[in-house]
Design a protein around this motif. Structure first.
Motif, PDB file in Angstrom:
ATOM      1  N   UNK A 147     -19.253  -1.342  -0.998  1.00 26.14           N
ATOM      2  CA  UNK A 147     -19.740  -1.623   0.505  1.00 26.14           C
ATOM      3  C   UNK A 147     -18.727  -1.800   1.366  1.00 26.14           C
ATOM      4  N   UNK A 148     -17.860  -2.778   1.029  1.00 20.69           N
ATOM      5  CA  UNK A 148     -16.679  -3.100   2.002  1.00 20.69           C
ATOM      6  C   UNK A 148     -15.500  -3.459   1.105  1.00 20.69           C
ATOM      7  N   UNK A 149     -14.555  -4.035   1.786  1.00 17.21           N
ATOM      8  CA  UNK A 149     -13.508  -4.550   0.684  1.00 17.21           C
ATOM      9  C   UNK A 149     -13.651  -5.808   0.127  1.00 17.21           C
ATOM     10  N   UNK A 150     -14.779  -6.386   0.755  1.00 16.18           N
ATOM     11  CA  UNK A 150     -15.240  -7.763   0.175  1.00 16.18           C
ATOM     12  C   UNK A 150     -16.395  -7.637  -0.812  1.00 16.18           C
ATOM     13  N   UNK A 151     -17.012  -6.639  -0.718  1.00 16.23           N
ATOM     14  CA  UNK A 151     -18.182  -6.549  -1.495  1.00 16.23           C
ATOM     15  C   UNK A 151     -18.735  -5.250  -2.009  1.00 16.23           C
ATOM     16  N   UNK A 171     -13.092  -9.831  -5.687  1.00 18.00           N
ATOM     17  CA  UNK A 171     -11.710 -10.304  -5.657  1.00 18.00           C
ATOM     18  C   UNK A 171     -11.019  -9.692  -4.425  1.00 18.00           C
ATOM     19  N   UNK A 172     -10.397 -10.597  -3.981  1.00 22.16           N
ATOM     20  CA  UNK A 172      -9.173  -9.932  -2.808  1.00 22.16           C
ATOM     21  C   UNK A 172      -8.405  -9.011  -3.625  1.00 22.16           C
TER      22      UNK A 172
END
Length: 347
Positions: A147-151, A171-172
């Protein structure tokens, strides 16, 4: 308030109390002394009945609504009646046949439970409820959709064709390739396993260094399986049928209570927790009104009984929910018979 023991009530008081409760449960209306005096067998004048009803009110067993000169049972009074005075009426042959026909119908267990709940709802004029035994998903396919870099969305397909998804935090610094690698690993190596089995296998392989995954993908695999296991164990599986039965002409003056009850039913987790408390009992459990804080606003009652599998272990709970003015004498044995029918089906 604790109810006075029946042994401390006079025969006259017990009879007046019984008539008031049975009449109220049958009509939903407060009962006046003149109505009681016309019933055969009491041989009491309206004045004598009024005195007895006043005594019962002082004991906390009856109350007088502001709009009526009659009396109706309090919640304490209903509990005393249900526990100590009620004479149950066994389900009729037609009712037993209808319940057994639904319980014995083939197909998936959840479908049979839903159909049984529906027929119980129709026979009782309440909402039918069934707490379904936990069913652990068996994996067929799994994928992560970013969905994005975070999710990302974790999508799980079960062997039964069911599809579920969850949003998970990444995770980052996880690269897109790790999502693909984790998805392929779960689909290829863990298909055909239950969630519990899949988690045990991946934990063992990671511990032995045999998973052939880089650190990012391994983290995603364990996180993806964990979110389902944690969610699945906490999420109740509750089937509700016949909510429309809770709205009838007698509720026209009490629509706020009905609305509150329907809101409570929508919060299935709370209802499921209440039913789960009946799993440990050997038979019927009856929850009346604010005895359970869930129904402190709606003033509702639940009648529930556990049903068992072939090994005698409790699998779930079946019952009904409705207003406190239920025909307990008829519905209690009906719920008990339904639990027995489900037990026979699952044996």
């Amino acid at each position: 308030m604790n109810a006075v023991p029946l042994s401390e009530m006079s025969i006259r008081a017990r009879e007046v109390f019984r008539v008031v409760v049975e009449s109220y449960l049958g009509t939903g209306q407060p009962v006046g002394s003149r109505t009681i005096s016309k019933l055969a067998g009491l041989n009491l004048s309206p004045a004598s009945i009024r005195n007895v009803m006043q005594d019962l009110e002082e004991l906390g067993l009856l109350e007088a609504p502001h709009t009526s000169a009659g009396r109706m049972p309090t919640q304490t009074g209903l509990r005393l009646f249900v526990d100590g005075m009620m004479q149950t009426a066994e389900p009729s042959a037609d009712e037993r046949a209808a319940i057994e026909a639904r319980a014995a119908r083939g197909g998936p267990i959840e479908e049979a439970l839903a159909q049984t709940s529906a027929v119980l709802s129709g026979l009782s004029a309440c909402a039918g409820i069934v707490l379904v035994p936990p069913r652990e998903l068996v994996l067929r396919q799994f994928s992560f959709v970013p969905l994005s870099r975070e999710q990302a969305v974790a999508v799980m397909v079960g062997q039964d064709g069911s599809v579920e998804n969850r949003v998970v935090d990444l995770p980052p610094g996880v690269p897109p390739s790790a999502l693909v690698e984790a998805s392929n690993f779960i689909s290829d190596r863990l298909a055909g396993l239950s969630l519990t089995e899949a988690r045990a296998r991946i934990e063992a392989e990671l511990a032995l260094g045999r998973a052939a995954l880089d650190a990012a993908a391994a983290s995603l695999v364990t996180q993806g399986l964990a979110v389902w296991s944690q969610d699945g164990s906490a999420r109740p599986v509750l089937i509700v049928r016949g909510q429309a039965n809770l709205i009838d002409p007698s509720t026209a003056d009490d629509l706020e209570r009905v609305r509150q009850l329907l809101d409570e039913i929508e919060g299935k987790e709370e209802i499921a927790r209440l039913l789960d408390s009946a799993r440990g009992g050997q038979g019927i459990k009856i929850f009346i009104g604010s005895e359970n804080k869930l129904f402190s606003l709606s003033g509702s009652s639940v009648i529930a009984a556990p049903y068992r599998g072939g090994d005698g272990r409790v699998l779930g709970v079946v019952g009904v929910i409705g207003p406190t003015r239920l025909n307990y004498a008829r519905i209690v044995p009906m719920v008990d018979f339904t639990a027995q029918a489900l037990t026979r089906m699952l044996a």
